[in-house]
Design an enzyme around this catalytic site. Structure first.
Site, PDB file in Angstrom:
ATOM      1  N   SER A 165       8.185  -5.622   0.384  1.00  0.00           N
ATOM      2  CA  SER A 165       8.540  -6.512  -0.724  1.00  0.00           C
ATOM      3  C   SER A 165      10.003  -6.314  -1.120  1.00  0.00           C
ATOM      4  CB  SER A 165       7.636  -6.218  -1.927  1.00  0.00           C
ATOM      5  OG  SER A 165       7.866  -4.914  -2.422  1.00  0.00           O
ATOM      6  N   ALA A 224       5.178   4.223  -3.258  1.00  0.00           N
ATOM      7  CA  ALA A 224       5.577   4.573  -4.627  1.00  0.00           C
ATOM      8  C   ALA A 224       6.382   5.875  -4.693  1.00  0.00           C
ATOM      9  CB  ALA A 224       4.337   4.685  -5.503  1.00  0.00           C
ATOM     10  N   ARG A 230      -4.491  -5.258   0.106  1.00  0.00           N
ATOM     11  CA  ARG A 230      -3.810  -4.927  -1.133  1.00  0.00           C
ATOM     12  C   ARG A 230      -2.838  -6.036  -1.556  1.00  0.00           C
ATOM     13  NH1 ARG A 230       1.261  -0.756  -1.037  1.00  0.00           N
ATOM     14  NH2 ARG A 230       1.374  -0.490  -3.290  1.00  0.00           N
ATOM     15  N   ASP A 238      14.798  15.596  -0.754  1.00  0.00           N
ATOM     16  CA  ASP A 238      15.274  16.884  -0.229  1.00  0.00           C
ATOM     17  C   ASP A 238      14.939  17.027   1.258  1.00  0.00           C
ATOM     18  OD1 ASP A 238      16.292  17.552  -2.690  1.00  0.00           O
ATOM     19  OD2 ASP A 238      14.725  18.993  -3.206  1.00  0.00           O
ATOM     20  N   ARG A 250      10.877   0.029  -9.954  1.00  0.00           N
ATOM     21  CA  ARG A 250      11.021  -0.036  -8.492  1.00  0.00           C
ATOM     22  C   ARG A 250      12.478  -0.209  -8.062  1.00  0.00           C
ATOM     23  NH1 ARG A 250       5.565  -0.595  -6.789  1.00  0.00           N
ATOM     24  NH2 ARG A 250       4.399  -1.670  -8.411  1.00  0.00           N
ATOM     25  N   ARG A 252      11.129  -7.043  -8.563  1.00  0.00           N
ATOM     26  CA  ARG A 252       9.897  -6.539  -9.166  1.00  0.00           C
ATOM     27  C   ARG A 252      10.219  -5.678 -10.390  1.00  0.00           C
ATOM     28  NH1 ARG A 252       6.127  -4.191  -4.659  1.00  0.00           N
ATOM     29  NH2 ARG A 252       4.643  -4.439  -6.395  1.00  0.00           N
ATOM     30  N   HIS A 276      10.148   5.978  -5.481  1.00  0.00           N
ATOM     31  CA  HIS A 276      10.685   5.894  -6.839  1.00  0.00           C
ATOM     32  C   HIS A 276      10.503   7.174  -7.647  1.00  0.00           C
ATOM     33  CE1 HIS A 276      10.513   1.776  -5.508  1.00  0.00           C
ATOM     34  NE2 HIS A 276       9.193   1.794  -5.499  1.00  0.00           N
ATOM     35  N   PRO A 330       1.957   6.416   0.416  1.00  0.00           N
ATOM     36  CA  PRO A 330       0.717   6.053  -0.266  1.00  0.00           C
ATOM     37  C   PRO A 330       0.451   4.553  -0.324  1.00  0.00           C
ATOM     38  CG  PRO A 330       1.869   7.708  -1.531  1.00  0.00           C
ATOM     39  CD  PRO A 330       2.769   7.338  -0.387  1.00  0.00           C
ATOM     40  N   ASN A 331      -0.806   4.224  -0.107  1.00  0.00           N
ATOM     41  CA  ASN A 331      -1.369   2.875  -0.262  1.00  0.00           C
ATOM     42  C   ASN A 331      -0.991   1.902   0.852  1.00  0.00           C
ATOM     43  OD1 ASN A 331      -2.813   3.268  -2.795  1.00  0.00           O
ATOM     44  ND2 ASN A 331      -0.779   3.533  -3.693  1.00  0.00           N
ATOM     45  N   HIS A 373      11.053  -1.505   2.900  1.00  0.00           N
ATOM     46  CA  HIS A 373       9.985  -2.013   2.024  1.00  0.00           C
ATOM     47  C   HIS A 373       9.599  -3.401   2.479  1.00  0.00           C
ATOM     48  CE1 HIS A 373      10.704   1.306  -0.644  1.00  0.00           C
ATOM     49  NE2 HIS A 373      11.985   0.997  -0.643  1.00  0.00           N
ATOM     50  N   ASN A 393       8.979   4.011   4.848  1.00  0.00           N
ATOM     51  CA  ASN A 393       8.474   3.279   3.685  1.00  0.00           C
ATOM     52  C   ASN A 393       7.633   4.287   2.913  1.00  0.00           C
ATOM     53  OD1 ASN A 393       7.393   1.720   1.722  1.00  0.00           O
ATOM     54  ND2 ASN A 393       6.649   0.094   3.075  1.00  0.00           N
ATOM     55  N   TYR A 425       2.327  -8.138  -0.586  1.00  0.00           N
ATOM     56  CA  TYR A 425       2.480  -7.360   0.653  1.00  0.00           C
ATOM     57  C   TYR A 425       2.059  -8.115   1.921  1.00  0.00           C
ATOM     58  CZ  TYR A 425       3.248  -3.554  -2.607  1.00  0.00           C
ATOM     59  OH  TYR A 425       3.754  -2.767  -3.615  1.00  0.00           O
ATOM     60  N   GLU A 452      15.572   3.193   4.905  1.00  0.00           N
ATOM     61  CA  GLU A 452      14.532   2.929   3.906  1.00  0.00           C
ATOM     62  C   GLU A 452      14.004   1.513   4.116  1.00  0.00           C
ATOM     63  OE1 GLU A 452      15.960   3.513  -0.060  1.00  0.00           O
ATOM     64  OE2 GLU A 452      14.210   2.563  -0.980  1.00  0.00           O
TER      65      GLU A 452
HETATM   66  C1  DHK Z   1       5.378  -0.324  -1.143  1.00  0.00           C
HETATM   67  C2  DHK Z   1       4.793   0.275  -2.204  1.00  0.00           C
HETATM   68  O1  DHK Z   1       3.618   0.874  -2.085  1.00  0.00           O
HETATM   69  C3  DHK Z   1       5.421   0.246  -3.521  1.00  0.00           C
HETATM   70  O2  DHK Z   1       5.076   1.365  -4.306  1.00  0.00           O
HETATM   71  C4  DHK Z   1       6.911   0.080  -3.471  1.00  0.00           C
HETATM   72  C5  DHK Z   1       6.750  -0.864  -1.182  1.00  0.00           C
HETATM   73  C6  DHK Z   1       7.274  -1.097  -2.573  1.00  0.00           C
HETATM   74  C7  DHK Z   1       6.909  -2.051  -0.247  1.00  0.00           C
HETATM   75  O3  DHK Z   1       7.306  -3.123  -0.676  1.00  0.00           O
HETATM   76  O4  DHK Z   1       6.653  -1.886   0.952  1.00  0.00           O
HETATM   77  O5  DHK Z   1       7.425  -0.112  -4.756  1.00  0.00           O
END
Ligand code: DHK
Length: 159
Positions: A107, A82, A23, A92, A116, A112, A85, A15-16, A105, A79, A28, A103
């Site tokens: 950031s 959210a 954003r 699973d 997170r 943070r 977390h 997501p996002n 990320h 990645n 980011y 994994e």
């Molecule tokens: C990206 C997100 O959308 C956050 O919810 C994570 C992660 C961190 C990133 O740093 O790529 O907490």
């Protein structure tokens, strides 16, 4: 390193992450997800890897893609945004995939908010790369290539 493998690496984004570039750029960065994808493809080519790069805002879709990876991929870079977390379902699915997963990320999640610092994905991942912006993805690809070449004993790869 050149790692010839018939199957692609699945690079999955949650997501996002479609909002990259717009954003919270102070966290980011300014690259878009398309920029990150191009970077990942360029790097994968140098490593002799193929990449299937996707993004979704839906937990169920991410779970379905991880399930699909079990047969169709040689490894996973994830990645989960959210969902990292919060999602036992993603954890699973990763455990069921029985593939080396890294994994990722952009950031440094440990600088943070406390929520997170907790990651369900970490429980299934060979390792975690965070805090390097878009380079987190290519560093993670290097790590996965090393595992696939048998040069790094990843815990999940050797399972
Ligand atoms: C990206 C997100 O959308 C956050 O919810 C994570 C992660 C961190 C990133 O740093 O790529 O907490």
């Amino acid at each position: 390193m050149h790692v010839p493998t018939a199957k692609p690496v699945y690079v999955l984004n949650g997501p996002n992450l479609n909002m990259l570039g717009l954003r919270e750029p102070s966290i980011y960065g300014h690259e878009t997800l398309a920029d990150v994808e191009a970077r990942v493809h360029r790097h994968a080519e140098k490593l002799g890897l193929r990449v299937e790069f996707r993004q979704t805002n839906y937990e169920g879709e991410l779970v379905t893609w991880i399930q699909e990876a079990r047969d169709k991929a040689c490894g996973i870079l994830l990645n989960a945004g959210a969902l990292t977390h919060t999602s036992v379902a993603v954890l699973d699915a990763l455990n069921a995939a029985e593939l080396p997963a890294i994994e990722v990320h952009l950031s440094n999640v440990f600088r943070r908010e406390a929520f997170r610092h907790q990651s369900y994905v970490s429980l299934a991942a060979v390792g975690v790369i965070c805090g390097f912006g878009p380079a987190s993805y290519t560093l993670a690809l290097d790590g996965l290539a090393s595992i696939l070449a048998g040069k790094t004993a990843g815990t999940k790869a050797s399972a």
